[in-house]
Motif scaffolding. Structure first.
Motif, short mmCIF file in Angstrom:
data_model
loop_
_atom_site.label_atom_id
_atom_site.label_comp_id
_atom_site.label_asym_id
_atom_site.label_seq_id
_atom_site.Cartn_x
_atom_site.Cartn_y
_atom_site.Cartn_z
N ASP A 154 0.81 -1.22 0.00
CA ASP A 154 0.00 0.00 0.00
C ASP A 154 0.84 1.27 0.00
O ASP A 154 0.37 2.32 -0.45
N ALA A 155 2.08 1.20 0.50
CA ALA A 155 2.95 2.38 0.42
C ALA A 155 3.15 2.76 -1.04
O ALA A 155 3.13 3.93 -1.41
N LYS A 156 3.33 1.75 -1.89
CA LYS A 156 3.49 1.98 -3.33
C LYS A 156 2.20 2.50 -3.94
O LYS A 156 2.20 3.41 -4.77
N LYS A 157 1.06 1.92 -3.51
CA LYS A 157 -0.24 2.35 -4.03
C LYS A 157 -0.53 3.80 -3.64
O LYS A 157 -0.96 4.61 -4.46
N VAL A 158 -0.28 4.11 -2.37
CA VAL A 158 -0.54 5.47 -1.88
C VAL A 158 0.32 6.48 -2.63
O VAL A 158 -0.15 7.54 -3.03
N TYR A 159 1.60 6.14 -2.84
CA TYR A 159 2.46 7.06 -3.57
C TYR A 159 1.98 7.23 -5.01
O TYR A 159 2.05 8.34 -5.57
N GLY A 160 1.47 6.16 -5.60
CA GLY A 160 0.90 6.26 -6.95
C GLY A 160 -0.25 7.24 -7.00
O GLY A 160 -0.39 8.01 -7.96
N VAL A 161 -1.08 7.25 -5.95
CA VAL A 161 -2.18 8.21 -5.86
C VAL A 161 -1.63 9.62 -5.65
O VAL A 161 -2.10 10.59 -6.26
N ILE A 162 -0.63 9.75 -4.78
CA ILE A 162 -0.01 11.06 -4.53
C ILE A 162 0.51 11.67 -5.82
O ILE A 162 0.36 12.87 -6.07
N GLU A 163 1.11 10.84 -6.67
CA GLU A 163 1.66 11.34 -7.94
C GLU A 163 0.60 12.00 -8.80
O GLU A 163 0.89 12.94 -9.54
N THR A 164 -0.64 11.52 -8.72
CA THR A 164 -1.71 12.12 -9.53
C THR A 164 -2.08 13.52 -9.04
O THR A 164 -2.71 14.28 -9.76
N SER A 223 -0.02 -0.53 -12.44
CA SER A 223 0.23 0.90 -12.66
C SER A 223 -1.02 1.58 -13.18
O SER A 223 -1.94 0.93 -13.70
N GLU A 224 -1.05 2.91 -13.01
CA GLU A 224 -2.17 3.70 -13.50
C GLU A 224 -2.04 3.91 -15.01
O GLU A 224 -0.93 4.06 -15.53
N PRO A 225 -3.16 3.91 -15.74
CA PRO A 225 -3.09 4.16 -17.19
C PRO A 225 -2.61 5.59 -17.47
O PRO A 225 -2.97 6.53 -16.77
N LYS A 226 -1.78 5.75 -18.50
CA LYS A 226 -1.21 7.05 -18.87
C LYS A 226 -1.97 7.62 -20.07
O LYS A 226 -1.58 7.45 -21.22
N PHE A 227 -3.07 8.30 -19.79
CA PHE A 227 -3.91 8.82 -20.87
C PHE A 227 -3.21 9.93 -21.65
O PHE A 227 -3.44 10.09 -22.86
N ASP A 228 -2.35 10.72 -20.96
CA ASP A 228 -1.73 11.86 -21.66
C ASP A 228 -0.78 11.43 -22.76
O ASP A 228 -0.50 12.18 -23.69
N SER A 229 -0.28 10.19 -22.67
CA SER A 229 0.63 9.69 -23.71
C SER A 229 -0.11 9.28 -24.98
O SER A 229 0.50 9.03 -26.01
N LEU A 230 -1.44 9.24 -24.91
CA LEU A 230 -2.24 8.81 -26.07
C LEU A 230 -2.52 9.96 -27.03
O LEU A 230 -2.91 9.74 -28.17
N PHE A 231 -2.33 11.20 -26.57
CA PHE A 231 -2.70 12.37 -27.38
C PHE A 231 -1.47 13.22 -27.69
O PHE A 231 -0.72 13.58 -26.78
N LYS A 232 -1.27 13.55 -28.94
CA LYS A 232 -0.16 14.39 -29.37
C LYS A 232 -0.71 15.62 -30.11
O LYS A 232 -1.49 15.48 -31.06
N LEU A 233 -0.30 16.81 -29.67
CA LEU A 233 -0.77 18.05 -30.26
C LEU A 233 0.42 18.90 -30.67
O LEU A 233 1.39 19.01 -29.93
N SER A 234 0.35 19.51 -31.85
CA SER A 234 1.42 20.39 -32.29
C SER A 234 0.81 21.56 -33.05
O SER A 234 -0.36 21.55 -33.42
N ILE A 235 1.63 22.59 -33.28
CA ILE A 235 1.22 23.76 -34.07
C ILE A 235 2.05 23.75 -35.36
O ILE A 235 3.27 23.63 -35.31
N LYS A 236 1.37 23.91 -36.49
CA LYS A 236 2.04 23.81 -37.78
C LYS A 236 1.82 25.09 -38.59
O LYS A 236 0.73 25.67 -38.57
N SER A 237 2.85 25.53 -39.30
CA SER A 237 2.71 26.71 -40.16
C SER A 237 1.78 26.40 -41.33
O SER A 237 1.77 25.28 -41.84
N ASP A 238 1.02 27.41 -41.77
CA ASP A 238 0.10 27.16 -42.88
C ASP A 238 0.82 26.91 -44.20
O ASP A 238 0.24 26.38 -45.14
N ASP A 239 2.11 27.29 -44.29
CA ASP A 239 2.87 27.02 -45.51
C ASP A 239 3.72 25.76 -45.38
O ASP A 239 4.66 25.53 -46.14
N ASP A 240 3.39 24.96 -44.38
CA ASP A 240 4.06 23.67 -44.14
C ASP A 240 5.50 23.80 -43.67
O ASP A 240 6.25 22.83 -43.66
#
Length: 503
Positions: A189-199, A278-295
């Motif tokens: 549970d020390a490991k579980k509790v720390y996993g919750v703390i990380e969130t 381990s907890e699922p890492k949802f943020d690693s599933l989404f990638k966002l970037s900004i692109k110039s309109d002239d590529d």
């Protein structure tokens, strides 16, 4: 959570343990190679260990130990944490707070390898009595055995909940002895509790002044990653519901499997417990970037343009936080030398965005600079005592605006537009016979300081005191209604109490 303090030991130039305190806005000001960036990078290693990775060469030269210690202390902690679906508890109930009632997490990087991985400990006032000091590291079956050996009534706790069993065991001892210890968080549970703390830990976003360009330029990617993380936080309730339902259904399946196994081998089945590693890492599933309109890739544009995008990311965040009462996970924006490659007017806008963000809940700003113009705009509250302020003005070379020997009085104003306002007002009043002289004709100087609680106004006030000049303060009230007591009003009232000529 809010970052309250950083402790560094054996990390680069910080050989002896060094303690750094943080506020909503914290500025590190000094010459090159003074160790400003080291603090920001130590925090990056603590929170992420990605953009800057701890390496063996980060160990301070000449130390006898082979470990780096990076410790963060947090306040404004969550009232409760949920270890599993049926176990609500708190950091206080789990005896995980230090002597000041704060959460203190220590990461130890043993430099026997080229890229050391951290061992994590929580420094806390924890029970040290035999039989009561290891409860967080015990499996449920062992907790039950411990409760039984202590002759604790089974009706006083929920046998399905480790939290409930621990609470019953600790409560059974009349005089529980506690002492500040370094608690391992690697088992049960020390490991579980720390996993919750990380969130609950703040998101830490570091923007460095000098980084190489690549197709995945972090200078652009990092704020977009923050945007994804914040979007996920706003949907946290829905995500938690999905996660809980998935876990519950999976555990039910595992339970049915163990029930069948029990029919064939009861002893083996009793020794097995379903557990999510381990907890699922949802943020690693989404990638966002900004692109110039002239590529054209953004990272191929000039450094000023790239950092201008960052500037407007901060401005957009400031505007969003001003218009919405957010109660999401906290975030720390750390910006190294924000003045780099920016026009002076852009620098001022950036600082204004920083100040707006820092005034909001759940947001902290950390920045470094050695530029007089930028340092002068920062609030004196983020600098410290008069002695520290004097040292900073000497280091940066921040100077007050020149004051003529013929000056009879001063009016401290926020910006140059106020000069236009007063000059026009005086002209109109004189033309209509209301006054005999304009401020200029009366040798009353208008001095723009960007406000009255920053370094520029502080050094100007030292000059005022030196020459014994009468002065006034002119600020926008920033009041939204008659009952508001804004920061500007508080600043003026403070000066009225401590000076003879403020108005």
């Amino acid at each position: 959570m809010r970052l309250k303090q950083l402790k560094l030991k054996n990390f680069r130039g910080y050989k002896a343990e060094t303690i750094v305190n943080f506020d909503d806005l914290t500025a590190f000001i000094g010459k090159n190679d003074a160790g400003k960036s080291t603090i920001l990078e130590a925090l990056e290693i603590f929170f992420n260990n990605k953009l800057v990775v701890c390496e063996r060469d980060d160990l301070s030269v000449g130390v006898t130990e082979d470990s780096i210690y990076i410790t963060c202390v947090f306040d404004e902690l969550p009232n409760e944490i949920i270890v599993d679906a049926s176990s609500k508890t708190s950091l206080e109930e789990e005896k995980l707070l230090n002597s000041n009632g704060d959460l203190e997490i220590k990461k130890i990087f043993k430099c026997s390898s080229a890229k050391p991985k951290p061992a994590v400990k929580i420094i806390c006032n924890h029970p040290i009595d035999d039989g009561f000091n290891d409860l967080l590291s015990l499996k449920q079956t062992d907790l039950k055995k411990r409760a039984s050996s202590l002759k604790i009534d089974e009706d006083s706790y929920d046998k399905r909940s480790n939290v409930s069993i621990r609470k019953a065991i600790w409560s059974s001892k009349a005089n529980l002895t506690t002492k500040e210890v370094e608690l391992e968080v690697t088992k049960e549970d020390a490991k579980k509790v720390y996993g919750v703390i990380e969130t609950f830990l703040p998101i830490y976003a570091l923007f460095q002044s000098d980084r190489s360009s690549s197709d995945s330029d972090k200078e652009i990617a990092d704020p977009m990653s923050v945007a994804v993380s914040q979007a996920l936080q706003e949907l946290q309730a829905e995500i938690n519901k999905i996660k809980s339902e998935v876990q519950q259904k999976a555990i039910e399946t595992a339970g049915r499997t163990l029930a069948k196994l029990q029919e064939m081998d009861e002893e083996l089945a009793a020794s097995l417990v379903p557990e999510f590693k381990s907890e699922p890492k949802f943020d690693s599933l989404f990638k966002l970037s900004i692109k110039s309109d002239d590529d054209i890739s953004i990272n191929k544009r000039g450094s000023g343009v790239r950092r201008l995008i960052l500037l407007n990311f901060f401005r957009a965040e400031a505007e969003r936080k001003l218009s919405a009462a957010e109660r999401n996970k906290s975030i720390i924006y750390a910006f190294e030398e924000p003045e780099t490659s920016q026009h002076p007017s852009h620098q001022k806008l950036l600082i204004e965005a920083f100040l707006e963000l820092a005034s909001k809940e759940n947001t902290q700003i950390i920045l470094t600079t050695h530029t007089p113009a930028l340092g002068g705009l920062l609030p004196t509250a983020s600098h410290g005592s008069d002695k520290v302020l004097q040292k900073i003005t000497e280091t940066l070379g921040v100077l007050p605006d020149p004051i003529s020997n013929e000056t009879k009085a001063l009016i401290l104003i926020e910006g140059k537009t106020d000069i236009i306002f007063f000059n026009h007002l005086c002209k109109v009043l004189k033309e209509n016979g209301e006054i005999d002289k304009t401020f200029q004709e009366a040798n009353i100087a208008l001095v723009p300081t960007g406000g009255c609680d920053n370094l520029k106004s502080w050094i100007t006030m030292r000059t005022v005191d030196q020459f014994g000049l009468p002065f006034g303060i002119f600020l926008d009230s920033d009041k939204m209604n008659d009952t508001d007591n804004t920061k500007n009003i508080s600043t003026v009232n403070k000066n009225i109490k401590h000076t003879r000529g403020a108005s």
